[in-house]
Write a protein that holds these residues in place. Structure first.
Motif, PDB file in Angstrom:
ATOM      1  N   GLY A   1       1.445  -0.873   0.408  1.00 53.77           N
ATOM      2  CA  GLY A   1       0.033   0.184  -0.604  1.00 53.77           C
ATOM      3  C   GLY A   1       0.525   1.316  -0.242  1.00 53.77           C
ATOM      4  O   GLY A   1       1.946   1.117  -0.862  1.00 53.77           O
ATOM      5  N   PRO A   2       0.987   2.602   0.933  1.00 53.79           N
ATOM      6  CA  PRO A   2       1.259   3.319   1.131  1.00 53.79           C
ATOM      7  C   PRO A   2       2.886   3.420   2.202  1.00 53.79           C
ATOM      8  O   PRO A   2       3.477   4.174   1.741  1.00 53.79           O
ATOM      9  CB  PRO A   2       0.329   4.835   1.782  1.00 53.79           C
ATOM     10  N   LEU A   3       3.551   2.228   2.627  1.00 55.77           N
ATOM     11  CA  LEU A   3       4.070   1.469   3.513  1.00 55.77           C
ATOM     12  C   LEU A   3       5.615   1.189   2.794  1.00 55.77           C
ATOM     13  O   LEU A   3       5.461   0.384   1.544  1.00 55.77           O
ATOM     14  CB  LEU A   3       3.812   0.628   4.502  1.00 55.77           C
ATOM     15  N   ASN A   4       6.386   1.625   3.383  1.00 57.64           N
ATOM     16  CA  ASN A   4       8.416   0.675   2.584  1.00 57.64           C
ATOM     17  C   ASN A   4       7.804  -0.417   3.994  1.00 57.64           C
ATOM     18  O   ASN A   4       7.669  -0.080   5.321  1.00 57.64           O
ATOM     19  CB  ASN A   4       8.924   1.454   2.700  1.00 57.64           C
TER      20      ASN A   4
ATOM     21  N   ASP B   1      -7.015   6.535   6.797  1.00 57.20           N
ATOM     22  CA  ASP B   1      -6.955   7.716   7.471  1.00 57.20           C
ATOM     23  C   ASP B   1      -5.564   8.376   7.914  1.00 57.20           C
ATOM     24  O   ASP B   1      -5.376   8.872   9.594  1.00 57.20           O
ATOM     25  CB  ASP B   1      -8.070   7.583   7.961  1.00 57.20           C
ATOM     26  N   ARG B   2      -4.644   7.483   8.353  1.00 59.30           N
ATOM     27  CA  ARG B   2      -3.644   7.657   8.597  1.00 59.30           C
ATOM     28  C   ARG B   2      -3.398   7.851   9.926  1.00 59.30           C
ATOM     29  O   ARG B   2      -2.411   8.333  11.171  1.00 59.30           O
ATOM     30  CB  ARG B   2      -3.068   9.317   8.544  1.00 59.30           C
ATOM     31  N   THR B   3      -4.305   6.249  10.472  1.00 61.75           N
ATOM     32  CA  THR B   3      -4.114   5.569  11.620  1.00 61.75           C
ATOM     33  C   THR B   3      -3.594   3.980  12.044  1.00 61.75           C
ATOM     34  O   THR B   3      -3.443   3.551  11.457  1.00 61.75           O
ATOM     35  CB  THR B   3      -5.748   6.108  12.730  1.00 61.75           C
ATOM     36  N   VAL B   4      -3.064   3.634  12.974  1.00 57.24           N
ATOM     37  CA  VAL B   4      -3.022   2.346  13.127  1.00 57.24           C
ATOM     38  C   VAL B   4      -3.464   1.916  14.353  1.00 57.24           C
ATOM     39  O   VAL B   4      -3.735   2.564  15.884  1.00 57.24           O
ATOM     40  CB  VAL B   4      -1.421   1.869  13.028  1.00 57.24           C
TER      41      VAL B   4
ATOM     42  N   ARG C   1       1.330   9.188  10.902  1.00 60.04           N
ATOM     43  CA  ARG C   1       1.474  10.358  10.088  1.00 60.04           C
ATOM     44  C   ARG C   1       2.787   9.510   9.039  1.00 60.04           C
ATOM     45  O   ARG C   1       3.319   9.085   9.675  1.00 60.04           O
ATOM     46  CB  ARG C   1       1.818  11.357  10.344  1.00 60.04           C
ATOM     47  N   PRO C   2       2.491  10.114   8.065  1.00 60.70           N
ATOM     48  CA  PRO C   2       3.751  10.253   7.263  1.00 60.70           C
ATOM     49  C   PRO C   2       4.922  11.001   8.044  1.00 60.70           C
ATOM     50  O   PRO C   2       5.261  12.319   8.831  1.00 60.70           O
ATOM     51  CB  PRO C   2       3.887  11.168   5.753  1.00 60.70           C
ATOM     52  N   GLY C   3       6.216  10.215   7.734  1.00 57.95           N
ATOM     53  CA  GLY C   3       7.557  10.809   8.792  1.00 57.95           C
ATOM     54  C   GLY C   3       7.675   9.880   9.436  1.00 57.95           C
ATOM     55  O   GLY C   3       9.015   9.673  10.703  1.00 57.95           O
ATOM     56  N   ASP C   4       6.958   9.160  10.929  1.00 61.55           N
ATOM     57  CA  ASP C   4       6.743   8.163  11.996  1.00 61.55           C
ATOM     58  C   ASP C   4       7.117   6.839  11.331  1.00 61.55           C
ATOM     59  O   ASP C   4       7.096   6.897  10.219  1.00 61.55           O
ATOM     60  CB  ASP C   4       5.590   8.356  12.166  1.00 61.55           C
ATOM     61  N   GLN C   5       7.813   6.451  11.952  1.00 63.38           N
ATOM     62  CA  GLN C   5       8.496   4.595  11.873  1.00 63.38           C
ATOM     63  C   GLN C   5       7.375   4.231  12.974  1.00 63.38           C
ATOM     64  O   GLN C   5       7.975   4.423  13.812  1.00 63.38           O
ATOM     65  CB  GLN C   5      10.011   4.641  12.380  1.00 63.38           C
ATOM     66  N   LEU C   6       7.230   2.398  12.167  1.00 59.89           N
ATOM     67  CA  LEU C   6       6.197   1.964  13.328  1.00 59.89           C
ATOM     68  C   LEU C   6       7.287   0.602  13.383  1.00 59.89           C
ATOM     69  O   LEU C   6       7.833  -0.334  12.591  1.00 59.89           O
ATOM     70  CB  LEU C   6       5.024   0.786  13.195  1.00 59.89           C
ATOM     71  N   LEU C   7       7.774   0.589  14.610  1.00 55.58           N
ATOM     72  CA  LEU C   7       8.772  -0.874  14.667  1.00 55.58           C
ATOM     73  C   LEU C   7       7.733  -1.740  15.728  1.00 55.58           C
ATOM     74  O   LEU C   7       7.748  -1.607  17.260  1.00 55.58           O
ATOM     75  CB  LEU C   7      10.185  -0.310  15.773  1.00 55.58           C
TER      76      LEU C   7
END
Length: 346
Positions: A114-117, A211-214, A262-268
């Motif tokens: 999707g919109p993610l790497n 909607d830029r939520t997780v 949001r864009p710029g955030d990273q999820l680990l």
């Protein structure tokens, strides 16, 4: 064999060094193939015969005994070389099958979901293994990008089998269920049927929406981390985690937790093999203090740097399986909503 020959010539026939020539074919059978062993054995017989005549032991009992010893050791070395080659071929075939099975079980995550790497780092505690009791998956569904990171209680083949059950159930549920709550309930039902006794699986499942939520469900697993562009980070912690999957304690009734991503955030997302890696003094790996290592353009390089730092902290191979999954937005353009794209200046 050269050393035995020189020593025999120097010492003479009274010392009895002639049988040491048999060491050549003995070691050749351990390290080389049948052809090399036969060649070394033939050379040993030639040397033994020449030394026997030189020492005036042929014909004679001592010389003949030495020749028979060399011939016997050569035959044993040939048999050992043949059996070792056969075992090596069987082992190579088994490893090939294992690599294919491991690749099917833990498939490489898509670099773009999707919109993610997405990028993943996995280290199995068992030597020469590529998988263990940790698991991960990234699935693009109509509801968003759904991911799981989990840790199976126990180790060995039984843990790998359980990991396969979890991944199979998640892959089906992630595509079929309309929301993440349905995925969590389906996972709990599947694991309650598949697991018995005190076996269980800790896991975090998440869904990144447009909607830029997780949204997270946490089943007794270490809290995920959201790393912000300014270097700060937040542990996504539920007030009360659901019990691990498979215990039949109502994990399907887990409560979701939704946060902004949001864009710029990273999820680990990670397993306890990361945070419980100990150094020589017994101190755990300080993950929260090392998140600056994720500040690279590539998520793959970011996880590689973090993994190398964990290994350096532990001072060697990790004592437990360790998995890390890193998610980033690809670019501002990749996640722009249609409304924002329309309002943007031409």
């Amino acid at each position: 064999m050269a050393a035995a020959t020189i020593a025999d010539v120097a010492a003479g026939p009274t010392v009895g060094l002639l049988p040491l020539v048999a060491l050549g074919p003995a070691f050749a059978g351990l390290t080389g193939g049948p052809g090399r062993t036969a060649l070394v054995g033939g050379l040993a017989l030639v040397l033994c015969t020449a030394l026997g005549w030189y020492d005036d032991l042929l014909p004679g009992r001592r010389g003949t005994t030495a020749l028979v010893s060399v011939a016997g050791v050569t035959a044993a070395g040939l048999a050992a070389a043949v059996m070792r080659q056969r075992r090596e071929r069987e082992l190579a075939a088994v490893r090939t099958i294992a690599r294919v099975a491991q690749r099917v079980l833990l498939r490489p995550v898509p670099r773009a979901a999707g919109p993610l790497n997405a990028a993943v780092s996995y280290t199995a505690a068992v030597a020469d293994a590529r998988i263990g009791g940790d698991l991960y998956e990234v699935v693009t569904s109509p509801g968003g990008v759904r991911v799981i990171v989990g840790d199976v209680q126990g180790k060995g083949l039984e843990a790998v089998e359980t990991a396969a059950d979890v991944l199979g159930a998640f892959r089906e549920a992630a595509h079929d269920e309309p929301d993440l709550l349905g995925v969590s309930k389906r996972l709990e039902r599947s694991m309650s049927r598949a697991l018995s006794g005190e076996r269980f699986v800790t896991a975090v499942i998440a869904e990144i929406k447009e909607d830029r939520t997780v949204t997270f469900f946490n089943f007794g697993h270490p809290a995920p981390l959201i790393v912000h562009p300014d270097g700060t980070a937040d542990f996504v912690e539920h007030q009360e985690n659901a019990p691990p999957l498979g215990l039949g304690l109502g994990g399907g009734d887990a409560q979701p937790l939704q946060v902004a991503f949001r864009p710029g955030d990273q999820l680990l997302l990670y397993t306890d093999g990361v945070t419980e890696a100990r150094d020589g003094a017994g101190d755990f790996y300080p993950l929260a203090a090392r998140l600056h290592l994720l500040e690279t353009e590539s998520p793959e390089l970011a996880l590689e740097a973090l993994h190398e730092d964990i290994v350096a902290h532990a001072g060697g191979p990790l004592g437990d399986d360790a998995a890390m999954l890193l998610l980033r937005y690809r670019s501002p353009e990749a996640v722009s909503s249609p409304r924002e794209a329309t309002a943007a200046p031409s």
